[in-house]
Design an enzyme around this catalytic site. Sequence first.
Site, short mmCIF file in Angstrom:
data_model
loop_
_atom_site.label_atom_id
_atom_site.label_comp_id
_atom_site.label_asym_id
_atom_site.label_seq_id
_atom_site.Cartn_x
_atom_site.Cartn_y
_atom_site.Cartn_z
N HIS A 53 0.82 -1.22 0.00
CA HIS A 53 0.00 0.00 0.00
C HIS A 53 0.85 1.26 0.00
CE1 HIS A 53 -3.89 2.00 0.53
NE2 HIS A 53 -3.22 2.90 1.22
N ASP A 55 0.15 5.64 -1.07
CA ASP A 55 -0.80 6.66 -1.51
C ASP A 55 -0.15 7.81 -2.26
OD1 ASP A 55 -3.65 6.18 -0.59
OD2 ASP A 55 -2.61 5.79 1.29
N GLU A 155 -8.94 1.99 -3.00
CA GLU A 155 -9.01 2.04 -1.54
C GLU A 155 -10.38 2.56 -1.13
OE1 GLU A 155 -6.39 3.26 2.35
OE2 GLU A 155 -6.09 4.37 0.51
N HIS A 182 -13.53 2.27 3.18
CA HIS A 182 -12.49 3.11 3.76
C HIS A 182 -13.00 3.55 5.13
CE1 HIS A 182 -9.61 6.53 4.13
NE2 HIS A 182 -8.80 5.53 3.77
N HIS A 228 -9.36 -1.54 6.68
CA HIS A 228 -10.43 -0.54 6.84
C HIS A 228 -11.81 -1.14 7.08
CE1 HIS A 228 -8.27 3.23 6.30
NE2 HIS A 228 -7.63 2.70 5.26
N HIS A 249 -2.70 -3.10 4.58
CA HIS A 249 -1.91 -2.21 5.46
C HIS A 249 -2.57 -2.14 6.83
CE1 HIS A 249 -4.90 0.29 3.46
NE2 HIS A 249 -4.60 1.36 4.15
N ASP A 318 2.05 2.03 3.86
CA ASP A 318 1.10 3.15 4.00
C ASP A 318 1.77 4.50 3.88
OD1 ASP A 318 -1.41 4.26 4.21
OD2 ASP A 318 -1.59 4.02 6.37
#
Length: 437
Positions: A53, A55, A155, A182, A228, A249, A318
């Site tokens: 993961h 972002d 995600e 999420h 999540h 993650h 993450d």
Amino acid sequence: MNTSSKKTVMMSASCRFWMQSLLVSSLCHLITGYSARDRAHDLMSRYPLIDGHNDLALQLRILHNNRLSQIDLHNVSKVATDISRLRAGHVQTQMFAAYVMCGAQQKDAVRLTLEQIDVVRRMCTEYPDFELVTSARELKDAEMRHKIGCLVSLEGGHSIDSSLPALRMFYQLGVRSMALTHTCNTPWAESSSNLYSVFQRQNDSLTDFGKAVVEEMNRLGMIVDLSHTSWDSALAVLRHSKAPVIFSHSSSYAICNHSRNVPDWLLHKLKSNKGLIMVNLHSKFISCRDEANVSRVADHFDHIKQVIGAESIGIGGDFEGATGFPVGLQDVSKYPVLIQELLQRNWTESELADVLRRNFLRVFEEVERVRDRLGLTRPSEVQIPLEEVQNACRLELRRPDPKELPPEQNSFSRADHRSPGLLIPAAALLLPSLFWI
């Protein structure tokens, strides 16, 4: 030789022995101190990391509005991820998240997700260091060519707007994993967060449509991601999925009792599923505080290994999705520091090779085998009931009643009787949430 001479020889031999022992000990100490770091880099050069993961795409939107022409991805400021640091950290494949904030749910989440997929695809095709990959075979081939493989994930299930055709189209664009939620519930699955009060349900953590989403992901060969999701939703998925799943993650709840982490009883269920937990490095998930260190991160690995074994563990850093990371692990170049710590805790090279890449490859390949077994299954035509979506912006496919239209649309409708449905103006977009980890 007299007694005095013998004593002198013996003392001399003894001194030589202790001097040699001290020298050997010092050399061993120096070699050991060096070799732990060297062993970590050597191991990672042979088994480079698959990271579950990242972002970066989110930060490209926030900082640069997705204008790749304005930056050089080899060296990007204000972020923890760029090509140079991925190379230094021995990251061979990165799962890049296409993430849009929960404020877009029931509004323009699909459009925003498409834009995020676009920026990931662009960076992974415009830069020769990257290679977009969509299968385990392509991932391995990219490693052979010394490329950084790019896997695309969604995600948050709100990105598909409760539509299986949308899910299938995302798969066609290269998406190979999706987190079911999420920080907000979807109409069909439950989040681990209570940040939003949307789609509250009693005793229904995975609806019939949610099960249809899991089934369609199994049929497509898309990895189900439970990071999540609530524990109840995760349990329901683990019972329903035909393929292994991942927590892309998440860390250990026993070490840090954060709702985003996974309790031991759920880890056992994951083990039975032959799935994977990819340990998150965000400080608040590691130490339940804003500060953490490498040793505390290693505690999560040790605990999970004790509970379900090293064959069920991966790494999902993450980076770019969180604001605080342990001292010594502030960016993607620092992964060898973590591997060095685990080597010093007597993890074997085989165990770490599993953690670095072999476990993820095993899961990905099994997901593809399930897809192949389901090859004769037709695409699902299940549709979510409108009453479950509760979305005033969702077009109901029926001929409009002029009495229901606003005055400014009424005259147009009378002039054009071919209109296929009731057009309802979209509500204003809520301000986006700042929570995305």
